[in-house]
Design a protein around this motif. Structure first.
Motif, PDB file in Angstrom:
ATOM      1  N   ASP A 172      -0.392 -13.001  -1.395  1.00 55.40           N
ATOM      2  CA  ASP A 172      -1.614 -12.695  -2.524  1.00 55.40           C
ATOM      3  C   ASP A 172      -1.188 -13.911  -3.243  1.00 55.40           C
ATOM      4  N   GLY A 173      -1.158 -14.394  -3.140  1.00 53.38           N
ATOM      5  CA  GLY A 173      -1.190 -15.322  -4.501  1.00 53.38           C
ATOM      6  C   GLY A 173      -0.212 -14.605  -5.531  1.00 53.38           C
ATOM      7  N   HIS A 174       0.865 -13.851  -5.206  1.00 56.32           N
ATOM      8  CA  HIS A 174       1.911 -13.581  -6.332  1.00 56.32           C
ATOM      9  C   HIS A 174       2.907 -13.281  -5.711  1.00 56.32           C
ATOM     10  N   PHE A 175       2.904 -13.048  -4.805  1.00 56.12           N
ATOM     11  CA  PHE A 175       4.757 -12.550  -4.415  1.00 56.12           C
ATOM     12  C   PHE A 175       4.824 -14.081  -3.582  1.00 56.12           C
ATOM     13  N   VAL A 176       3.886 -14.022  -3.152  1.00 57.34           N
ATOM     14  CA  VAL A 176       4.355 -15.983  -2.799  1.00 57.34           C
ATOM     15  C   VAL A 176       2.455 -16.930  -3.480  1.00 57.34           C
ATOM     16  N   PRO A 177       2.925 -18.322  -4.149  1.00 57.62           N
ATOM     17  CA  PRO A 177       2.052 -18.897  -4.296  1.00 57.62           C
ATOM     18  C   PRO A 177       0.735 -19.460  -3.170  1.00 57.62           C
ATOM     19  N   ASN A 178       0.675 -18.432  -2.612  1.00 47.34           N
ATOM     20  CA  ASN A 178      -0.216 -18.979  -1.750  1.00 47.34           C
ATOM     21  C   ASN A 178      -1.135 -18.057  -1.055  1.00 47.34           C
TER      22      ASN A 178
ATOM     23  N   PRO B 227      -0.272  -6.598  20.888  1.00 45.38           N
ATOM     24  CA  PRO B 227       0.213  -6.758  19.443  1.00 45.38           C
ATOM     25  C   PRO B 227      -0.694  -7.006  18.077  1.00 45.38           C
ATOM     26  N   LEU B 228      -0.607  -6.370  17.055  1.00 43.58           N
ATOM     27  CA  LEU B 228      -0.674  -7.103  15.998  1.00 43.58           C
ATOM     28  C   LEU B 228       0.318  -7.057  14.793  1.00 43.58           C
ATOM     29  N   ASP B 229       0.953  -8.622  14.654  1.00 42.03           N
ATOM     30  CA  ASP B 229       2.094  -7.917  13.481  1.00 42.03           C
ATOM     31  C   ASP B 229       1.721  -8.663  12.257  1.00 42.03           C
ATOM     32  N   CYS B 230       1.699  -8.098  11.643  1.00 38.59           N
ATOM     33  CA  CYS B 230       1.445  -8.026   9.912  1.00 38.59           C
ATOM     34  C   CYS B 230       2.691  -8.336   9.354  1.00 38.59           C
ATOM     35  N   HIS B 231       2.325  -9.293   8.753  1.00 41.27           N
ATOM     36  CA  HIS B 231       3.729  -9.366   7.595  1.00 41.27           C
ATOM     37  C   HIS B 231       3.232  -9.768   6.381  1.00 41.27           C
ATOM     38  N   LEU B 232       2.978  -8.680   5.645  1.00 46.75           N
ATOM     39  CA  LEU B 232       2.882  -8.327   4.077  1.00 46.75           C
ATOM     40  C   LEU B 232       4.171  -9.010   3.252  1.00 46.75           C
ATOM     41  N   MET B 233       3.150 -10.614   2.830  1.00 46.08           N
ATOM     42  CA  MET B 233       3.420 -10.994   1.632  1.00 46.08           C
ATOM     43  C   MET B 233       3.428 -10.906   0.414  1.00 46.08           C
ATOM     44  N   VAL B 234       2.937  -9.689  -0.253  1.00 41.44           N
ATOM     45  CA  VAL B 234       2.007  -9.396  -1.648  1.00 41.44           C
ATOM     46  C   VAL B 234       2.878  -8.611  -2.215  1.00 41.44           C
ATOM     47  N   GLU B 235       2.277  -8.070  -3.418  1.00 41.61           N
ATOM     48  CA  GLU B 235       2.317  -6.726  -4.425  1.00 41.61           C
ATOM     49  C   GLU B 235       2.636  -5.951  -4.013  1.00 41.61           C
ATOM     50  N   HIS B 236       2.987  -4.307  -4.686  1.00 45.28           N
ATOM     51  CA  HIS B 236       1.896  -3.714  -4.467  1.00 45.28           C
ATOM     52  C   HIS B 236       2.514  -2.783  -2.883  1.00 45.28           C
ATOM     53  N   PRO B 237       3.115  -3.333  -2.154  1.00 44.74           N
ATOM     54  CA  PRO B 237       2.739  -3.064  -0.144  1.00 44.74           C
ATOM     55  C   PRO B 237       2.009  -2.218  -0.021  1.00 44.74           C
ATOM     56  N   GLU B 238       2.211  -0.858  -0.721  1.00 46.30           N
ATOM     57  CA  GLU B 238       2.075   0.275  -0.959  1.00 46.30           C
ATOM     58  C   GLU B 238       0.178   0.579  -0.209  1.00 46.30           C
TER      59      GLU B 238
ATOM     60  N   THR C 217       9.241  -4.225  -3.011  1.00 54.06           N
ATOM     61  CA  THR C 217       9.706  -3.216  -3.902  1.00 54.06           C
ATOM     62  C   THR C 217      10.662  -2.471  -3.893  1.00 54.06           C
ATOM     63  N   PRO C 218      10.815  -1.300  -5.278  1.00 55.52           N
ATOM     64  CA  PRO C 218      11.888  -0.430  -5.370  1.00 55.52           C
ATOM     65  C   PRO C 218      11.999   0.869  -4.226  1.00 55.52           C
ATOM     66  N   HIS C 219      10.503   1.021  -3.845  1.00 52.04           N
ATOM     67  CA  HIS C 219      10.784   2.297  -2.510  1.00 52.04           C
ATOM     68  C   HIS C 219      10.414   1.626  -1.605  1.00 52.04           C
ATOM     69  N   LEU C 220      11.670   0.852  -0.443  1.00 50.80           N
ATOM     70  CA  LEU C 220      11.174   1.004   0.191  1.00 50.80           C
ATOM     71  C   LEU C 220      11.207   2.053   1.680  1.00 50.80           C
ATOM     72  N   GLU C 221      12.391   2.861   1.396  1.00 50.23           N
ATOM     73  CA  GLU C 221      12.028   3.845   2.525  1.00 50.23           C
ATOM     74  C   GLU C 221      10.726   4.987   2.104  1.00 50.23           C
ATOM     75  N   ARG C 222      10.436   5.392   0.871  1.00 50.97           N
ATOM     76  CA  ARG C 222       9.390   5.832   1.391  1.00 50.97           C
ATOM     77  C   ARG C 222       7.894   5.310   1.777  1.00 50.97           C
ATOM     78  N   HIS C 223       7.826   4.056   1.685  1.00 51.99           N
ATOM     79  CA  HIS C 223       6.896   2.985   2.161  1.00 51.99           C
ATOM     80  C   HIS C 223       6.901   2.704   4.052  1.00 51.99           C
ATOM     81  N   LEU C 224       7.791   2.925   4.077  1.00 48.92           N
ATOM     82  CA  LEU C 224       8.554   2.678   5.597  1.00 48.92           C
ATOM     83  C   LEU C 224       7.842   3.837   6.125  1.00 48.92           C
ATOM     84  N   ALA C 225       8.462   5.386   5.748  1.00 44.71           N
ATOM     85  CA  ALA C 225       8.307   6.534   6.275  1.00 44.71           C
ATOM     86  C   ALA C 225       6.503   6.748   6.024  1.00 44.71           C
ATOM     87  N   GLU C 226       5.577   5.997   5.452  1.00 40.47           N
ATOM     88  CA  GLU C 226       4.558   6.333   5.593  1.00 40.47           C
ATOM     89  C   GLU C 226       3.573   5.282   5.833  1.00 40.47           C
TER      90      GLU C 226
END
Ligand code: DX5
Ligand code: ZN
Length: 228
Positions: free
Chosen positions: A38-44, A62-73, A94-103
């Motif tokens: 996203d150009g924020h979490f990483v400089p690209n 299978p599409l293995d999507c690796h989010l290098m972003v802020e606000h992944p939710e 994120t400080p809310h890993l468990e919540r986002h994994l469940a979602e």
């Protein structure tokens, strides 16, 4: 242990993306790794859900999507609708890993967590049971073609021990600098899912490179005593 090879399209010829994907799938690639920056979490900056949707129209792989972003939710619903298989978010994002994994799971995708080189394994100890994939970064994320971070071998060994101790079936994925030189050591340390961009897509024959990386990984994994 089943070896999975996950070519990263970051290093593919984007003018011929689907041809490139077809070539690596013909070589037996197990899944396609999609690096979202996203150009924020990483400089690209790369791409988002529309590219995943285009890939999904083209292949059932299978599409293995690796989010290098802020606000992944904010990306969970768009990636689910686009047809992502795995959705991996960074523990540092994120400080809310468990919540986002469940979602992520609630939206029909397989949840994964990624750790930067400086992030200790202790940060995910409490949520190991929620994971379908644990990604140990073997470079600092943001760019393809970076040199392999050697201490990752020991971190992978400790990550495998943690998964075994918790009786987890999660994939243990490595990403960055995975080449013919490093893949054997990573497999011997307990990694089972191997992301590779530059090594595969700059090879003269990407299909053959996928086969060769698998051969080397299987040889490395064969040196391990515990298999699953
Ligand atoms: C790095 C990305 C990787 C990248 C790996 O930030 O997460 O997936 O494509 O590239 P190579 O294999 O070139 O190190
Ligand atoms: Zn990646």
């Amino acid at each position: 242990m089943t070896v999975r090879i996950a070519p990263s399209i970051l290093s593919a010829d984007l003018a011929h993306l689907m041809d490139e994907v077809e070539r690596v799938l013909a070589g037996g690639a197990d899944q396609i790794h999609v690096d979202v920056m996203d150009g924020h979490f990483v400089p690209n900056l790369t791409w988002g859900a529309p590219v995943v949707a285009a890939l999904r129209r083209f292949t059932d792989a299978p599409l293995d999507c690796h989010l290098m972003v802020e606000h992944p939710e904010a990306y969970i619903v768009p990636f689910a609708e686009a047809g992502a298989t795995f959705l991996t978010i960074h523990v540092e994002a994120t400080p809310h890993l468990e919540r986002h994994l469940a979602e992520i799971r609630r939206h029909g995708m397989r949840p994964g967590v990624a750790l930067n080189p400086a992030t200790p394994l202790t940060t995910i100890e409490e949520i190991v049971d929620e994971l379908d994939l644990l990604l140990v970064m073997t470079v600092n994320p943001g760019f393809g073609g970076q040199p392999f971070w050697d201490p990752a071998i020991d971190k992978v060994r400790r990550a495998r021990a943690l998964l075994e101790q918790r009786d987890s079936r999660a994939c243990l994925e490595v990403d960055g600098g995975v080449t013919r030189e490093t893949i054997h050591h990573l497999a011997a340390a307990g990694a089972d899912t191997f992301v590779s961009g530059t090594a595969i897509f700059t090879a003269a024959d990407p299909s053959a490179e996928v086969r060769e990386l698998r051969r080397l990984a299987e040889a490395g994994a064969g040196g391990r005593t515990v298999t699953r």
